[in-house]
Design an enzyme around this catalytic site. Structure first.
Site, PDB file in Angstrom:
ATOM      1  N   LYS A 165      41.526  44.422  44.717  1.00  0.00           N
ATOM      2  CA  LYS A 165      41.796  43.122  43.935  1.00  0.00           C
ATOM      3  C   LYS A 165      43.175  42.935  44.088  1.00  0.00           C
ATOM      4  CE  LYS A 165      37.602  41.667  43.747  1.00  0.00           C
ATOM      5  NZ  LYS A 165      37.212  40.733  44.511  1.00  0.00           N
ATOM      6  N   LYS A 265      27.509  34.984  48.829  1.00  0.00           N
ATOM      7  CA  LYS A 265      26.995  35.288  47.446  1.00  0.00           C
ATOM      8  C   LYS A 265      25.947  34.522  47.301  1.00  0.00           C
ATOM      9  CE  LYS A 265      31.435  36.962  45.193  1.00  0.00           C
ATOM     10  NZ  LYS A 265      32.468  36.784  46.067  1.00  0.00           N
TER      11      LYS A 265
END
Ligand code: MG
Length: 367
Positions: A165, A265
């Site tokens: 991240k 997703k």
């Protein structure tokens, strides 16, 4: 067979490693998940889950999922849950957009369809490829040293793919990528996911500074156009995630050759019905996929596992096992990873037995 009742349960999912941090100073400590149960007049019940990555990631939030289900639920009573086409048409006709609201309902109906057919969902989504499939581990945004340490820890547990991240200040992000690249092994994959956090000039500085490293760049900037600009100025393999939220977005991006891999997703697209369409298109178009969801527990992990396990391994870049990140298990027989790999459950439908003691009383009932 008819839908007789739609219920929703709320589950708090605390994280094993504490706060999960990503770009823009965003952080989540406890995920707010919604689990939908659909009961039929023939005694079958199906489950699906939606768990946004907090309210600031996509246009989706946990309370909104439950409000949306209350909005569209009455229009679905009496429909055949096995008829996924008419079911999705009815959901789209009763509420424009809001794919994440529809996702757990669609998945619960797939669960019922699988149970009615006596088949695990991966068999109905295309067939199971091999014994298991490859997972990645998301590495929360921490200091560069800490992130490299976390990569090493999860590498020792068997993971071979790591999604860092990033998406904060450029100098620190460059260090994050450099430090992590020093601890991965030959054949491992490293992804730097900025989660829309860089402006174009930031993104350009990062990709130039790590040009010597084998790292994928994921969703560097907020808009599709900004990402495309970076894509055209870098030779790193390129992943789009937040920008690919529909079949139209995928087809446009494919036409522009805007990415090598997408992050698919399930709830971003509205459930397994639409995720399967996107998955199958990507297989045909030669686009790699990370198959996953925004977050979730056992039910989300099982739905991901069925879609990922029925995807040709050459097209499956990686997938995820969200239930290993959280401390609460909502099913009695959750799919559990071995090393850095996972297999879809073998029972019919999603193949999960819900744990009523954890789910408690529904927060919403439509009947
Ligand atoms: Mg991403």
């Amino acid at each position: 067979m008819k839908i007789r009742r739609i219920s929703a349960y709320q589950a708090d999912l605390p994280l094993v490693e504490g706060p999960y941090n990503w770009s823009g100073g965003n952080t989540v400590t406890v995920f707010d998940s919604t689990i939908v149960r659909i009961d039929t007049d023939e005694g079958l019940s199906g489950y699906g889950e939606v768990c946004p990555l907090g309210p600031a990631y996509l246009p989706a939030y946990a309370a909104g999922a439950r409000t949306g289900i209350a909005e569209i639920g009455p229009a679905l009573l009496g429909l055949d849950p096995r008829a996924l086409g008419p079911l999705n048409e009815a959901m789209d006709a009763s509420l424009k957009g809001h794919p994440y609201v529809k996702s757990p309902i669609d998945v619960a109906c797939w669960d019922i369809l699988g149970q009615a057919a006596g088949l695990p969902l991966c068999e109905m989504l295309g067939g199971r490829y091999g014994d298991d499939f490859v997972l990645y581990r998301a590495i929360s945004q921490e200091t560069p040293e800490r992130m490299a340490e976390l990569v090493s820890t999860h590498r020792a547990a068997g993971y071979t793919r790591f999604q860092l991240k990033v998406g904060s200040d450029v100098a620190t992000d460059i260090q994050r990528i450099r430090f992590a690249s020093e601890v991965v092994g030959d054949g491992d994959r490293l992804i730097a996911d900025a989660n829309t956090g860089w402006l174009m000039h930031d993104a350009m500085r990062v990709v130039r500074a790590v040009r010597d490293l084998d790292v994928y760049i994921e969703q560097p900037c907020a808009s599709y156009e900004e990402c495309l600009s970076i894509r055209r100025r870098t030779d790193h393999p390129f992943v789009l995630d937040e920008s690919i939220d529909s079949i139209r977005a995928l087809l446009r991006a494919n036409g522009d050759r805007a990415m090598d891999v997408i992050n698919l997703k399930i709830s971003k697209l509205g459930g397994l019905t639409k995720a399967k369409q996107v998955r199958d298109l990507c297989v045909s178009l030669g686009i790699g996929m990370t198959i996953e969801d925004t977050w979730g527990g056992d039910f989300t992990t099982a739905a991901i596992a069925h879609l990922a396990h029925s995807t040709p391994p050459r097209a499956l870049f990686t997938s995820t096992d969200f239930n290993s990140y959280v401390t609460v298990s909502t099913a009695r027989n959750p799919p559990l990873r071995e090393g850095g790999r996972l297999a879809a459950p073998t029972g019919p439908g999603l193949g999960l037995q819900p744990d009523p003691a954890i789910l408690g009383e529904p927060v919403l009932v439509i009947d």
